[in-house]
Design a protein around this motif. Structure first.
Motif, PDB file in Angstrom:
ATOM      1  N   SER A  82       0.801  -1.222   0.000  1.00 48.81           N
ATOM      2  CA  SER A  82       0.000   0.000   0.000  1.00 48.81           C
ATOM      3  C   SER A  82       0.833   1.271   0.000  1.00 48.81           C
ATOM      4  O   SER A  82       0.315   2.351  -0.282  1.00 48.81           O
ATOM      5  CB  SER A  82      -0.945   0.019   1.200  1.00 48.81           C
ATOM      6  OG  SER A  82      -0.199   0.014   2.403  1.00 48.81           O
ATOM      7  N   GLU A  83       2.130   1.160   0.284  1.00 50.78           N
ATOM      8  CA  GLU A  83       2.972   2.345   0.383  1.00 50.78           C
ATOM      9  C   GLU A  83       3.998   2.497  -0.728  1.00 50.78           C
ATOM     10  O   GLU A  83       4.423   3.605  -1.026  1.00 50.78           O
ATOM     11  CB  GLU A  83       3.695   2.355   1.728  1.00 50.78           C
ATOM     12  CG  GLU A  83       2.726   2.429   2.894  1.00 50.78           C
ATOM     13  CD  GLU A  83       3.437   2.380   4.231  1.00 50.78           C
ATOM     14  OE1 GLU A  83       4.687   2.288   4.254  1.00 50.78           O
ATOM     15  OE2 GLU A  83       2.740   2.433   5.247  1.00 50.78           O
ATOM     16  N   GLN A  84       4.415   1.374  -1.337  1.00 53.32           N
ATOM     17  CA  GLN A  84       5.457   1.504  -2.340  1.00 53.32           C
ATOM     18  C   GLN A  84       5.461   0.370  -3.350  1.00 53.32           C
ATOM     19  O   GLN A  84       4.913  -0.703  -3.110  1.00 53.32           O
ATOM     20  CB  GLN A  84       6.829   1.616  -1.692  1.00 53.32           C
ATOM     21  CG  GLN A  84       7.260   0.392  -0.920  1.00 53.32           C
ATOM     22  CD  GLN A  84       8.584   0.616  -0.205  1.00 53.32           C
ATOM     23  OE1 GLN A  84       9.287   1.589  -0.452  1.00 53.32           O
ATOM     24  NE2 GLN A  84       8.944  -0.298   0.673  1.00 53.32           N
ATOM     25  N   VAL A  85       6.111   0.659  -4.469  1.00 53.90           N
ATOM     26  CA  VAL A  85       6.405  -0.340  -5.499  1.00 53.90           C
ATOM     27  C   VAL A  85       7.915  -0.512  -5.489  1.00 53.90           C
ATOM     28  O   VAL A  85       8.663   0.468  -5.566  1.00 53.90           O
ATOM     29  CB  VAL A  85       5.934   0.141  -6.894  1.00 53.90           C
ATOM     30  CG1 VAL A  85       6.435  -0.789  -7.982  1.00 53.90           C
ATOM     31  CG2 VAL A  85       4.424   0.272  -6.940  1.00 53.90           C
ATOM     32  N   ARG A  86       8.361  -1.753  -5.357  1.00 57.05           N
ATOM     33  CA  ARG A  86       9.792  -2.049  -5.370  1.00 57.05           C
ATOM     34  C   ARG A  86      10.108  -2.920  -6.575  1.00 57.05           C
ATOM     35  O   ARG A  86       9.398  -3.881  -6.847  1.00 57.05           O
ATOM     36  CB  ARG A  86      10.215  -2.768  -4.088  1.00 57.05           C
ATOM     37  CG  ARG A  86      10.201  -1.883  -2.874  1.00 57.05           C
ATOM     38  CD  ARG A  86      10.542  -2.629  -1.604  1.00 57.05           C
ATOM     39  NE  ARG A  86       9.746  -3.827  -1.352  1.00 57.05           N
ATOM     40  CZ  ARG A  86       8.482  -3.836  -0.942  1.00 57.05           C
ATOM     41  NH1 ARG A  86       7.828  -2.704  -0.767  1.00 57.05           N
ATOM     42  NH2 ARG A  86       7.853  -4.972  -0.719  1.00 57.05           N
ATOM     43  N   LEU A  87      11.180  -2.576  -7.260  1.00 64.60           N
ATOM     44  CA  LEU A  87      11.636  -3.350  -8.413  1.00 64.60           C
ATOM     45  C   LEU A  87      13.005  -3.911  -8.105  1.00 64.60           C
ATOM     46  O   LEU A  87      13.904  -3.173  -7.706  1.00 64.60           O
ATOM     47  CB  LEU A  87      11.765  -2.470  -9.663  1.00 64.60           C
ATOM     48  CG  LEU A  87      10.542  -1.727 -10.151  1.00 64.60           C
ATOM     49  CD1 LEU A  87      10.924  -0.889 -11.369  1.00 64.60           C
ATOM     50  CD2 LEU A  87       9.428  -2.687 -10.476  1.00 64.60           C
ATOM     51  N   ASN A  88      13.163  -5.201  -8.272  1.00 66.30           N
ATOM     52  CA  ASN A  88      14.486  -5.808  -8.258  1.00 66.30           C
ATOM     53  C   ASN A  88      14.859  -6.015  -9.706  1.00 66.30           C
ATOM     54  O   ASN A  88      14.142  -6.670 -10.452  1.00 66.30           O
ATOM     55  CB  ASN A  88      14.493  -7.142  -7.510  1.00 66.30           C
ATOM     56  CG  ASN A  88      14.480  -6.949  -6.020  1.00 66.30           C
ATOM     57  OD1 ASN A  88      14.927  -5.932  -5.511  1.00 66.30           O
ATOM     58  ND2 ASN A  88      13.970  -7.915  -5.308  1.00 66.30           N
ATOM     59  N   GLU A  89      15.970  -5.427 -10.072  1.00 64.99           N
ATOM     60  CA  GLU A  89      16.440  -5.509 -11.443  1.00 64.99           C
ATOM     61  C   GLU A  89      16.971  -6.914 -11.730  1.00 64.99           C
ATOM     62  O   GLU A  89      17.249  -7.679 -10.823  1.00 64.99           O
ATOM     63  CB  GLU A  89      17.498  -4.444 -11.691  1.00 64.99           C
ATOM     64  CG  GLU A  89      16.926  -3.048 -11.539  1.00 64.99           C
ATOM     65  CD  GLU A  89      17.926  -1.946 -11.778  1.00 64.99           C
ATOM     66  OE1 GLU A  89      18.990  -2.217 -12.376  1.00 64.99           O
ATOM     67  OE2 GLU A  89      17.654  -0.833 -11.353  1.00 64.99           O
ATOM     68  N   PRO A  90      17.088  -7.246 -13.017  1.00 70.14           N
ATOM     69  CA  PRO A  90      17.606  -8.572 -13.385  1.00 70.14           C
ATOM     70  C   PRO A  90      18.916  -8.890 -12.659  1.00 70.14           C
ATOM     71  O   PRO A  90      19.733  -8.003 -12.440  1.00 70.14           O
ATOM     72  CB  PRO A  90      17.821  -8.451 -14.893  1.00 70.14           C
ATOM     73  CG  PRO A  90      16.867  -7.395 -15.317  1.00 70.14           C
ATOM     74  CD  PRO A  90      16.815  -6.417 -14.171  1.00 70.14           C
ATOM     75  N   ASN A  91      19.060 -10.147 -12.275  1.00 65.90           N
ATOM     76  CA  ASN A  91      20.237 -10.654 -11.571  1.00 65.90           C
ATOM     77  C   ASN A  91      20.372 -10.117 -10.161  1.00 65.90           C
ATOM     78  O   ASN A  91      21.441 -10.167  -9.579  1.00 65.90           O
ATOM     79  CB  ASN A  91      21.535 -10.363 -12.359  1.00 65.90           C
ATOM     80  CG  ASN A  91      21.485 -10.969 -13.731  1.00 65.90           C
ATOM     81  OD1 ASN A  91      21.043 -12.086 -13.910  1.00 65.90           O
ATOM     82  ND2 ASN A  91      21.914 -10.220 -14.717  1.00 65.90           N
ATOM     83  N   SER A  92      19.291  -9.558  -9.614  1.00 60.96           N
ATOM     84  CA  SER A  92      19.334  -9.044  -8.249  1.00 60.96           C
ATOM     85  C   SER A  92      18.969 -10.125  -7.266  1.00 60.96           C
ATOM     86  O   SER A  92      17.991 -10.841  -7.468  1.00 60.96           O
ATOM     87  CB  SER A  92      18.352  -7.875  -8.112  1.00 60.96           C
ATOM     88  OG  SER A  92      18.301  -7.429  -6.783  1.00 60.96           O
ATOM     89  N   PRO A  93      19.717 -10.274  -6.192  1.00 59.05           N
ATOM     90  CA  PRO A  93      19.325 -11.248  -5.174  1.00 59.05           C
ATOM     91  C   PRO A  93      18.118 -10.751  -4.412  1.00 59.05           C
ATOM     92  O   PRO A  93      17.973  -9.568  -4.184  1.00 59.05           O
ATOM     93  CB  PRO A  93      20.549 -11.316  -4.261  1.00 59.05           C
ATOM     94  CG  PRO A  93      21.256 -10.012  -4.450  1.00 59.05           C
ATOM     95  CD  PRO A  93      20.957  -9.588  -5.865  1.00 59.05           C
ATOM     96  N   GLY A  94      17.241 -11.695  -4.037  1.00 58.39           N
ATOM     97  CA  GLY A  94      16.094 -11.372  -3.190  1.00 58.39           C
ATOM     98  C   GLY A  94      15.143 -10.499  -3.849  1.00 58.39           C
ATOM     99  O   GLY A  94      14.238  -9.953  -3.437  1.00 58.39           O
TER     100      GLY A  94
END
Length: 94
Positions: A82-94
């Motif tokens: 409800s507070e944020q959108v998080r993006l893990n880019e390709p090859n990112s752990p977790g």
């Protein structure tokens, strides 16, 4: 669209975070976040409804305390609450 402090010099694999305003659709913000990160227009991306149901995502994160919806979109791991959108880019752990 509102972004948290985000450097354009972010190393590959880093997480990008975008703040969801009360008037914004979290699912639409995820599309805009990916477009911003990829440096393209949002209409150049695959339609989000081919991956998830945007209305269901918005309802879940807006109306259920502590819910985080996660999915893969355009090569990114997207996590929305409800507070944020998080993006893990390709090859990112977790």
């Amino acid at each position: 669209m509102s972004r948290s402090d985000r450097s354009t010099d972010r190393p590959a694999g880093a997480t990008a975070e975008f703040v969801v305003r009360p008037s914004e659709s979290p699912s639409m913000l995820s599309v805009l976040a990916v477009a911003t990160t990829k440096r393209c227009r949002h209409d150049q991306l695959r339609p989000l409804h081919e991956v998830v149901d945007p209305e269901a995502v918005d309802l879940l994160v807006r109306n259920t305390d502590g819910t985080c919806v996660e999915f893969e979109y355009e090569g990114y791991h997207v996590a929305i609450d409800s507070e944020q959108v998080r993006l893990n880019e390709p090859n990112s752990p977790g």
